[in-house]
Design a protein around this motif. Structure first.
Motif, mmCIF file in Angstrom:
data_model
loop_
_atom_site.group_PDB
_atom_site.id
_atom_site.type_symbol
_atom_site.label_atom_id
_atom_site.label_comp_id
_atom_site.label_asym_id
_atom_site.label_seq_id
_atom_site.Cartn_x
_atom_site.Cartn_y
_atom_site.Cartn_z
ATOM 1 N N ALA A 322 0.836 -1.203 0.000
ATOM 2 C CA ALA A 322 0.000 0.000 0.000
ATOM 3 C C ALA A 322 0.869 1.251 0.000
ATOM 4 N N PRO A 323 0.394 2.337 -0.614
ATOM 5 C CA PRO A 323 1.152 3.586 -0.617
ATOM 6 C C PRO A 323 1.382 4.098 0.806
ATOM 7 N N ILE A 324 2.501 4.743 1.027
ATOM 8 C CA ILE A 324 2.805 5.310 2.338
ATOM 9 C C ILE A 324 2.099 6.655 2.451
ATOM 10 N N GLU A 325 1.185 6.772 3.402
ATOM 11 C CA GLU A 325 0.403 7.984 3.585
ATOM 12 C C GLU A 325 0.384 8.383 5.047
ATOM 13 N N GLY A 326 0.475 9.692 5.294
ATOM 14 C CA GLY A 326 0.332 10.190 6.647
ATOM 15 C C GLY A 326 -1.140 10.374 6.980
ATOM 16 N N ALA A 327 -1.441 10.521 8.269
ATOM 17 C CA ALA A 327 -2.820 10.763 8.682
ATOM 18 C C ALA A 327 -3.253 12.152 8.244
ATOM 19 N N PRO A 328 -4.535 12.339 7.916
ATOM 20 C CA PRO A 328 -5.011 13.665 7.530
ATOM 21 C C PRO A 328 -5.022 14.617 8.724
ATOM 22 N N ALA A 329 -5.107 15.901 8.445
ATOM 23 C CA ALA A 329 -5.163 16.903 9.511
ATOM 24 C C ALA A 329 -6.379 16.643 10.387
ATOM 25 N N PRO A 330 -6.218 16.664 11.704
ATOM 26 C CA PRO A 330 -7.350 16.400 12.609
ATOM 27 C C PRO A 330 -8.402 17.494 12.520
ATOM 28 N N GLN A 331 -9.656 17.074 12.519
ATOM 29 C CA GLN A 331 -10.778 18.000 12.443
ATOM 30 C C GLN A 331 -11.630 17.891 13.707
ATOM 31 N N THR A 332 -12.314 18.965 14.049
ATOM 32 C CA THR A 332 -13.202 18.959 15.213
ATOM 33 C C THR A 332 -14.213 17.832 15.086
ATOM 34 N N PRO A 333 -14.399 17.030 16.132
ATOM 35 C CA PRO A 333 -15.317 15.881 16.041
ATOM 36 C C PRO A 333 -16.738 16.312 15.694
ATOM 37 N N LYS A 334 -17.371 15.521 14.842
ATOM 38 C CA LYS A 334 -18.717 15.820 14.395
ATOM 39 C C LYS A 334 -19.709 14.809 14.969
ATOM 40 N N LYS A 335 -20.893 15.285 15.308
ATOM 41 C CA LYS A 335 -21.948 14.413 15.792
ATOM 42 C C LYS A 335 -22.518 13.588 14.656
#
Length: 337
Positions: A322-335
């Motif tokens: 699998a391609p090497i990918e970093g985690a996406p930028a964290p976003q405010t949790p959504k309901k």
């Protein structure tokens, strides 16, 4: 957290989501269908390159060394001399391989690292001494420890306790195991509020925006069970940034070629010549000790690639292709809707 995970093995897994698109670990494709990684220099699989003959010769010499000889050689190279024979052997092999491949890669301008930071997480959750099959584990401690990949040091940490809602009264077993008291959780915020602050902490570090990062856990349960269950209980969408992670048990087993029984936290530390530092089953202390193992593995030459993801509510392996990918930028949790 290790004992909690063990006592939870008899519990039923959280049901997979009803085909929710948000539960997939990848936006458009499953882990099994990811494209193969582009080869680096020298080309992966191109073992005709002379550098691999040099590595093979070095490996043969290392295989013939006894433990004392391995320690002497590690000392000469200013490598860590702690650990069992298999660890020392792997450390030397990785050192020579890394040096030779880095030299070859540098000649071709390929010197990138996979990540800038690794964020270690080890949740503590509510538990009973004998968990019933339908028991719902609620997160009661949310710790994170940040490793700088370039300096190979722990540079910061985050910790907050969480108020449980379904089982607000902690069991005597849980208190004794984790050291988390009833007063600690009674005075804590709910998971939604703690997750918001955890996200803010990650955002302040500019992870996923300025810096590449990923998460690392001791096993599959932290993300695949505890976080997934907690998000459902709190009616929160599972965070995108936590969909893929490094399971250090798998990484350790594959890198040092040891059986699964040698991948418990204490065993990994002891095989690397270290002792547990702190209070076992304190989430923050567990995270710091897991980080120490990760740092040793990186020094020994392990690449610590992402090897698991959450797909349809269940943890799955990520293939090495699998391609090497970093985690996406964290976003405010959504309901959840």
């Amino acid at each position: 957290m290790e004992s909690q995970k063990k006592t939870s093995q008899s519990a039923n897994k959280t049901p997979a989501s009803e085909n929710d698109e948000e539960e997939d670990c990848c936006a458009n494709t499953s882990c099994e269908k990811n494209e193969k990684q582009k080869p680096s220099s020298p080309k992966q699989g191109d073992f005709s390159d002379p550098v691999y003959k040099e590595i093979a010769v070095a490996n043969g010499a290392i295989n013939r060394m006894n433990r004392d000889e391995l320690r002497v050689k590690c000392a000469e190279l200013k490598l860590d001399t702690r650990g069992v024979k298999d660890v020392l052997r792997k450390r030397l092999k990785s050192y020579y391989k890394k040096q030779k491949l880095m030299h070859s890669a540098a000649a071709n301008g390929n010197t990138d690292t996979y990540f800038d930071y690794i964020c270690v997480v080890d949740f503590e959750a509510t538990c009973e001494e004998n968990n019933p099959p339908d028991y719902l584990h609620e997160i009661i401690e949310f710790p994170m420890v940040l490793i700088d990949i370039h300096t190979l040091e722990i540079v910061d940490s985050f910790q907050e306790y969480v108020k449980p809602v379904v089982n607000p009264q902690l069991s005597e077993f849980c208190v004794k195991l984790t050291g988390i008291t009833q007063k600690m959780v009674d005075e804590a915020e709910t998971f939604h509020q703690v997750l918001k602050r955890a996200v803010s902490w990650l955002q302040e570090k500019e992870l996923g925006t300025k810096y590449k990062y990923t998460f690392l856990t001791d096993g599959s349960w932290d993300m695949g069970k505890f976080l997934h269950t907690q998000c459902k209980l709190s009616s929160i969408r599972y965070p995108q940034f936590a969909r893929k992670w490094i399971n250090i048990r798998k990484s350790y087993r594959n890198f040092y070629k040891v059986p699964r029984t040698q991948t418990k936290l204490i065993c990994m530390l002891e095989n690397l010549g270290m002792q547990y530092d702190g209070r076992p089953h304190c989430g923050l202390d567990d995270s710091r000790n897991i980080a120490r193992i990760a740092i040793h593995m990186l020094k020994d030459g392990s690449q610590l690639r992402v090897n698991e993801c959450l797909h349809s509510g269940e943890p799955r392996s990520v293939p090495i292709s699998a391609p090497i990918e970093g985690a996406p930028a964290p976003q405010t949790p959504k309901k959840r809707d």
